[in-house]
Design an enzyme around this catalytic site. Structure first.
Site: not given
Ligand code: KIV
Length: 273
Positions: A52-53, A91, A121, A123, A190
């Protein structure tokens, strides 16, 4: 005459487990689009994370919070179309799983059906137990994410190193064990101290993937734009730049502008009779 197509051995969650067992490090990068994912896969990256980055590096938002489920599916399906070998993890975006396990399952099913990705994934730890359980019950592999969890940035207030204090470190260890027991196939750690990463990685049989978490994780992940030097303004110490693409892309663009304005592009060989 028969043509034998060379079979490509796909990376699965089991492959990652085996890699940890034999001490082989796992290489993971983020990816958000077809063209870059095709290069990462050709280079034999083990895992592509559709992170989600994307909210930051693709859309220019300050945090990961604004990205939507539809946008994550758009990015994930482009990556999946590019990949022959890597495991593709997506994510679950902010708001698509917290608090309500039915919504978490619905979000996951949309990702899996509409993008063709291989895992998701999330969090968090104990607080999202029901969501993780329900997703796992549907047969979808889940990766956890502990330490600095960017979807909670307004709770933390800063992007500084997490779990430096004993109590937070203990909570993280408990959550890591908890995620393994629930059935997660791996955990992203992280921005935590390297010694804590070492402790967690030795305690667990599932692989840990570190970002800003030191050398003891079972694998490493970086945001691909940071690793390639496309993003110029974000330079924490844990990022190693393998290229300075910002500079070379800027120089190439300046050269193109100069050629167009000077009447030097296109030339005779670049036009049709
Ligand atoms: O969204 C992302 O890029 C991440 C990484 C920083 C692990 O979750």
């Amino acid at each position: 005459m028969s043509i034998h197509k060379k079979e490509i051995k796909r990376i699965t969650t089991h492959t990652l487990q085996e890699m940890k067992a034999r001490g082989e490090k796992i290489a993971m990068l983020t990816g958000y689009d077809f063209s870059i994912a095709r290069i990462l896969d050709a280079a034999k990256i083990d895992v592509i994370l559709v992170g989600d980055s994307a909210s930051n590096v693709m859309a220019g938002h300050e945090t990961t919070l604004p990205i939507t489920l539809d946008q994550m599916i758009y990015h994930a399906s482009a990556v999946v179309r590019a990949v022959n070998r890597a495991l593709v993890i997506v994510d679950l975006p902010f708001g698509s799983y917290q608090g309500n396990s039915k919504i978490a399952l619905e979000s996951t099913i949309r990702i899996m059906k509409e993008s063709g990705a291989h895992a998701v994934k999330l969090e968090g730890g104990k607080e999202i137990k029901e969501s993780i359980e329900r997703i796992l019950t549907a047969g979808v592999p889940v990766m956890g994410h502990l330490g600095l969890t960017p979807q909670s940035i307004y709770k933390f207030g800063t992007y500084s190193v997490r779990a430096k204090e004993e109590q937070e470190a203990q909570e993280l260890i408990e959550n890591a064990k908890f995620l393994e027991q629930l059935g997660c196939f791996g955990i992203v750690l992280e921005k935590i101290p390297a010694s804590l990463t070492q402790q967690v990685s030795e305690l667990l049989t599932i692989p840990t993937i570190g970002i800003g978490a030191g050398m003891h994780a079972d694998g490493q992940v970086l945001v691909v734009h940071d690793m390639l030097g496309i993003s110029k303004d974000f330079q924490p110490r844990f990022i190693r730049r393998y290229l300075e693409l910002y500079d070379s892309m800027k120089q190439a663009t300046e050269a193109y502008i100069k050629d167009v304005k000077g009447g030097n592009f296109p030339d005779l060989s670049e036009q049709y009779e």
